[in-house]
Scaffold this motif. Sequence first.
Motif, PDB file in Angstrom:
ATOM      1  N   LEU A   1     -26.751  69.512  76.937  1.00 32.88           N
ATOM      2  CA  LEU A   1     -26.885  68.799  78.418  1.00 32.88           C
ATOM      3  C   LEU A   1     -25.686  68.356  78.042  1.00 32.88           C
TER       4      LEU A   1
ATOM      5  N   LEU B   1     -32.046  66.765  87.680  1.00 35.48           N
ATOM      6  CA  LEU B   1     -31.739  67.771  86.566  1.00 35.48           C
ATOM      7  C   LEU B   1     -31.792  68.892  86.825  1.00 35.48           C
TER       8      LEU B   1
ATOM      9  N   LYS C   1     -36.491  72.387  81.646  1.00 36.11           N
ATOM     10  CA  LYS C   1     -36.272  71.193  82.544  1.00 36.11           C
ATOM     11  C   LYS C   1     -37.701  70.036  82.362  1.00 36.11           C
ATOM     12  N   THR C   2     -38.998  70.970  82.220  1.00 36.84           N
ATOM     13  CA  THR C   2     -40.341  70.358  82.058  1.00 36.84           C
ATOM     14  C   THR C   2     -40.646  69.734  80.490  1.00 36.84           C
TER      15      THR C   2
ATOM     16  N   THR D   1     -35.852  67.131  88.947  1.00 38.68           N
ATOM     17  CA  THR D   1     -35.849  68.604  89.447  1.00 38.68           C
ATOM     18  C   THR D   1     -35.997  68.844  90.812  1.00 38.68           C
TER      19      THR D   1
ATOM     20  N   ASP E   1     -40.766  66.512  88.959  1.00 36.76           N
ATOM     21  CA  ASP E   1     -40.673  67.552  88.114  1.00 36.76           C
ATOM     22  C   ASP E   1     -40.978  68.271  89.767  1.00 36.76           C
TER      23      ASP E   1
ATOM     24  N   GLU F   1     -26.528  68.958  83.220  1.00 38.46           N
ATOM     25  CA  GLU F   1     -27.284  70.447  83.063  1.00 38.46           C
ATOM     26  C   GLU F   1     -27.889  70.991  81.925  1.00 38.46           C
ATOM     27  N   ILE F   2     -28.752  71.623  82.363  1.00 41.26           N
ATOM     28  CA  ILE F   2     -28.853  71.856  80.818  1.00 41.26           C
ATOM     29  C   ILE F   2     -28.700  73.776  80.696  1.00 41.26           C
TER      30      ILE F   2
END
Length: 540
Positions: free
Chosen positions: A236, A32, A40-41, A214, A186, A230-231
Amino acid sequence: MIRLENIGKQNGRQLVFIEASATLQKGEKIGLVGPNGAGKTTLFRMITGQEQPDEGQVQVDRGVTIGYFSQDVGDMAGHSAVAEVMNGAGPVSDVAAEMAELEAAMANPDQAYRMDEIIEKYGEAQHRFEELDGYALDGRAREVLDGLGFSQEMMDGDVGKLSGGWKMRVALARILLMRPDAMLLDEPSNHLDLESLIWLEQFLKGYDGALLMTSHDREFMNRIVNKIVEIDAGSLTAYSGNYEFYQQQRAIADKQQQAQFERQQAMLAKEIAFIERFKARASHAAQVQSRVKKLDKIDRVEPPKRRQVVNFEFQPAPRCGEDVVTLKNVHKAYGSRTIYEGLDFQVRRRERWCIMGVNGAGKSTLLKLVAGASDPDTGTVARGPSVKMGYFAQHAMELLEGERTVFQTLEDNFPQAGQAPLRALAGCFGFSGDEIEKKCRVLSGGEKARLVMALMLFDPPNLLVLDEPTNHLDITTKQMLIEALSQYEGTMLFVSHDRHFLAALSNRVLELTPEGIHTYGGGYTEYVERTGQEAPGLRS
C-alpha cells in the motif's frame, strides 16, 4: 482513526497483501486504486471485521462508527425505500417500525377490543420517536433519496419491486443518512445518472468524517479525494493529492526508479565483467573477493512495476455519405407516456453526438430508434445507404453464449481472422494469458462489456451507437477506449454519465428536455460553459 499495520493476506494461492500498512484519519478523503483483483474489496472487509488478516493487525479507535457500502446489497423486499434507508439509522428505525405496526392495528376492526391499549402504546412510541428526532430523520431520508434520483412514489413504494441499480441507490442512501465517523464506499458512482452523481459529489465534499472509496469515474474521484492509496503487488503506497496528481507523481516515481535501476544494472554489469575477467588470476584474487562481497551487500533496485495497458488501434472504417441518420417528425410513446412528439434530428458524417437528458427523457429510446432496435409510432428514421452500424446496448452482454470461451466467441464472430490477430484483440481489451479461456458465464460485468466492445470494434463500423459504454469499465480500460475512439474517423452517437468520456469524445450535444430538444455545436465542455451546468436536471 483506522490503522492497518503490516498486514499480510492470502486468498487461495494469491498473495493479496505483504506487510502492507496505511492509515485513515478524520477528515481525510482517500481514493483506493489498483487493478481489478488487487484486493480493494478485501481491504474494506478487513476494516469492517468481515475478514481477518493472516498477519499484522487492523486497529479501529474505540467508538468510531463505520458505514460500508458494497455492491452486494442483499434482499430488501417488504419495506418502502424511506423505511429501508431509515433502518440504517439505529434505534429510531426500530421505533418507526413499531409505530407502523400500531398504525396497522388501529386500522384493523378485529383489534377494536384493545384500541385503548393500542392508542396508549402508539402515544408512547410517538413520544420516543420525537425524542429521537424521527420526523426530521424522515425528511432527511427523503432529501437523500431525492438527491439520488427517487420520485416520491418510488420512495414510498416497495423496495423489492425496484431494479438492482435502484436497490444499490437505496443501500447507498442508507450509509449517507447514517453519517458515520468513517465511510467505506466501494464503487458508489456505479448505477448513478449524471445528476445523481453530481449530487453525491457535493454531499461527500460536505461530509466531515473520514472517507475511503473506490470509483471507476476519474472526474468524480478528482473532485472529492485529497489522498490516494494505491494497492500494487501486495503493498500500500500513499500519495497526497487527487487522482490526477497521483498519476503525475506515479509517472515521475516510475521514471526515477527506471533510471536508478538502469544505473545500477550498468554498475553491476561492470563489476561482474571484472570478476569474470580476473577470477582465475592469483594477482587479482583480493580485488575479486572484495568486489564479490560488495555485490552481495548491495540492495538491488527493482524495475518499476509495469501495469498492463495495451492500446487498441482501429482499422479504417469504410466511408459513408454525408447524411448518416435522419429522423423526421418522429412520435414515440410507451403507454400513456409520450417520449417524442414530432422529433426532427439529423446526424452527419464524423459528428460525435452525446445525448443529454434526465432519467426518462428518452436518451436510450433515441439510440434504439437510430439502431433499429425500436420503431417510431409515426414518422421516419432513415440511415444512409452505405452506413455500417455498431450498436452497444446494455442487453448485448446478456446475449453472449455462456458455455463459449472468450476466444471461441471471437472466433465464432471472425472465423477468417486467424489466431494471432484475435489474441492481439483479446489482449487490447484486457484478456491476456489464460483469461481468453474463461467461459462467458463466469465473466464479470466489466469483462462482458469489454468482450462486447471487442466484437464491435474489430471490424469497425462507420456509425457507432453507444448506450453507456463505460459502465463496469475500470479507469485504465476507459482511458484505452477514449484513446481508441479519439482516433476513430466514423460517426458517433452516445449516452454516458462519465464526464471525462463526454468531454474527450463529443463535438455536438443533443439535450432532451420536456420543452423539446436543444442542440449545441461544440462538445460537452462547451455545453457546460454555455449552460453553466454539467447536466440538464441541475438547471434551475
